[in-house]
Design a protein around this motif. Structure first.
Motif, PDB file in Angstrom:
ATOM      1  N   UNK A 145     -12.871 -23.500  11.186  1.00 33.43           N
ATOM      2  CA  UNK A 145     -13.828 -22.436  11.482  1.00 33.43           C
ATOM      3  C   UNK A 145     -13.233 -21.249  12.223  1.00 33.43           C
ATOM      4  N   UNK A 146     -11.964 -21.276  12.592  1.00 35.44           N
ATOM      5  CA  UNK A 146     -11.354 -20.178  13.338  1.00 35.44           C
ATOM      6  C   UNK A 146      -9.986 -19.859  12.738  1.00 35.44           C
ATOM      7  N   UNK A 147      -9.405 -18.704  13.082  1.00 36.80           N
ATOM      8  CA  UNK A 147      -8.030 -18.438  12.644  1.00 36.80           C
ATOM      9  C   UNK A 147      -7.051 -19.520  13.113  1.00 36.80           C
ATOM     10  N   UNK A 148      -7.255 -20.044  14.325  1.00 39.46           N
ATOM     11  CA  UNK A 148      -6.399 -21.131  14.796  1.00 39.46           C
ATOM     12  C   UNK A 148      -6.515 -22.361  13.901  1.00 39.46           C
ATOM     13  N   UNK A 149      -7.726 -22.891  13.756  1.00 36.64           N
ATOM     14  CA  UNK A 149      -7.874 -24.143  13.011  1.00 36.64           C
ATOM     15  C   UNK A 149      -7.560 -23.972  11.526  1.00 36.64           C
ATOM     16  N   UNK A 150      -7.803 -22.790  10.978  1.00 41.74           N
ATOM     17  CA  UNK A 150      -7.499 -22.583   9.558  1.00 41.74           C
ATOM     18  C   UNK A 150      -5.990 -22.528   9.309  1.00 41.74           C
ATOM     19  N   UNK A 151      -5.241 -21.938  10.255  1.00 45.25           N
ATOM     20  CA  UNK A 151      -3.791 -21.930  10.075  1.00 45.25           C
ATOM     21  C   UNK A 151      -3.195 -23.310  10.314  1.00 45.25           C
ATOM     22  N   UNK A 152      -3.783 -24.092  11.204  1.00 37.12           N
ATOM     23  CA  UNK A 152      -3.322 -25.476  11.358  1.00 37.12           C
ATOM     24  C   UNK A 152      -3.645 -26.290  10.112  1.00 37.12           C
ATOM     25  N   UNK A 153      -4.803 -26.073   9.519  1.00 34.71           N
ATOM     26  CA  UNK A 153      -5.139 -26.758   8.270  1.00 34.71           C
ATOM     27  C   UNK A 153      -4.136 -26.384   7.183  1.00 34.71           C
ATOM     28  N   UNK A 154      -3.797 -25.091   7.122  1.00 28.93           N
ATOM     29  CA  UNK A 154      -2.808 -24.656   6.143  1.00 28.93           C
ATOM     30  C   UNK A 154      -1.456 -25.314   6.353  1.00 28.93           C
ATOM     31  N   UNK A 155      -1.047 -25.474   7.615  1.00 29.23           N
ATOM     32  CA  UNK A 155       0.245 -26.113   7.884  1.00 29.23           C
ATOM     33  C   UNK A 155       0.223 -27.583   7.488  1.00 29.23           C
ATOM     34  N   UNK A 156      -0.915 -28.253   7.701  1.00 29.93           N
ATOM     35  CA  UNK A 156      -1.038 -29.651   7.253  1.00 29.93           C
ATOM     36  C   UNK A 156      -0.845 -29.753   5.745  1.00 29.93           C
ATOM     37  N   UNK A 157      -1.470 -28.852   5.025  1.00 25.99           N
ATOM     38  CA  UNK A 157      -1.384 -28.885   3.566  1.00 25.99           C
ATOM     39  C   UNK A 157       0.030 -28.590   3.086  1.00 25.99           C
ATOM     40  N   UNK A 158       0.739 -27.720   3.785  1.00 31.30           N
ATOM     41  CA  UNK A 158       2.148 -27.498   3.447  1.00 31.30           C
ATOM     42  C   UNK A 158       2.945 -28.792   3.586  1.00 31.30           C
TER      43      UNK A 158
END
Length: 332
Positions: A145-158
């Protein structure tokens, strides 16, 4: 004995992990940290110089990362921009560090075939309703829901993609909210503790009903070490200690433990998009890897944390005035 590269190892959770590794194993540690405002050399003070090396640098610096991967055996990736309020104010550093930085590390792990463990957060799952009986599990869909959590989600997917596409030997852990020594005073618990020490009334977002699942940083460290030793490649493990508390109860407990009236705090403007509730189901970590937390009593862990901040004002004081000025300008 092996050599671990710990990214972000001068930050809050990373430095606690370095202390834990030195206390409980014979590993050597190379810390790679950019020493932004959230990193602090003093968090590594007192550790043996023959076992801990600090390298100041950026995880997005491919040449530096490649050189370091060439002389370590395993990598634990803590480095991240991690403060929600800052991500709402300026999202770009979160993209640079959490996405590009993680990509740079994964490419080095692929070239050097190094065991890689990626530290993430329960915030990638979004939030739960306050009365929802469910908790997050490894199969919960991502809903940041935030730029922080969305970029962490993106890093997990990487990380997941590099495991599947390139055979990188990686695991992921998503942990609930940490508390303990060496946490920057911008964060919720140390901000309130240091406010009381300074004679400032604690600040509570909104009504304080938002629930977080608290875990002591030393328990997080022991869980990560266990995953590094025995976790199955490609798997995700959720780390939590069944420590659900709403923010109002935490503030009031801090005040009581510090000898103040439990109502001696102020309500301030709520954070935009403030998630309601996080809750971790760490059954997989318990049943598959046999991990158990040490700090099951939140009050006891919080009391020890208060003692640490009382005894280490020299560590947190230099950042305190700037943090409070930042929040005062926002009415928080």
């Amino acid at each position: 004995m092996s050599t671990l590269l710990v990214t972000g190892g001068a930050g809050f959770i990373g430095s606690n992990f370095v202390h834990h590794v030195i206390a409980h194993t014979d590993h050597r540690v190379v810390v790679l940290d950019k020493l932004t405002y959230a990193g602090n050399r003093a968090s590594l003070a007192g550790l043996p110089e023959d076992r801990v090396e600090l390298v100041v640098g950026d995880i997005a610096d491919a040449a530096l990362v490649d050189e370091l991967f060439g002389r370590v055996d395993q990598v634990v990736h803590y480095a991240a921009e991690s403060h929600n309020d800052n991500s709402l104010n300026d999202p770009r550093p979160f993209l640079d560090t959490n996405i590009i930085g993680t990509y740079t590390l994964l490419e080095a792990a692929r070239r050097h075939d190094r065991r890689f463990h990626h530290i993430s957060t329960d915030e990638v799952y979004g939030d739960l309703e306050l009365d929802d009986p469910e908790r997050f599990t490894e199969s919960t869909p991502y809903n940041p829901s935030s730029p922080y959590s969305s970029t962490k989600a993106g890093s997990d997917l990487l990380v997941r993609a590099w495991v599947r596409s390139f055979g990188v030997r990686a695991t992921i852990s998503n942990c609930s909210n940490n508390y303990g020594p060496y946490q920057h005073v911008e964060k919720f618990i140390p901000r309130q503790i240091t406010n009381v020490i300074r004679g400032i009334r604690p600040k509570l977002y909104g009504a304080g009903e938002n629930v977080r699942d608290w875990i002591h940083a030393d328990d997080h460290s022991s869980a990560v070490l266990r995953i590094l030793e025995a976790g199955q490649i490609g798997q995700t493990y959720l780390i939590g200690a069944d420590g659900e508390k709403n923010n109002k109860d935490v503030v009031e407990l801090i005040l009581r433990l510090m000898g103040q009236p439990e109502d001696a705090y102020d309500h301030v403007t709520d954070r935009a998009g403030h998630d309601l509730r996080y809750a971790i189901d760490s059954t997989k970590l318990h049943t598959e890897l046999g991990w158990e937390p040490r700090y099951r009593d939140f009050e006891a862990g919080l009391s020890a944390t208060i003692d640490w901040y009382r005894e280490h004002e020299d560590w947190w004081a230099p950042a305190k005035d700037g943090v409070e000025a930042f929040y005062a300008a926002k009415g928080q």
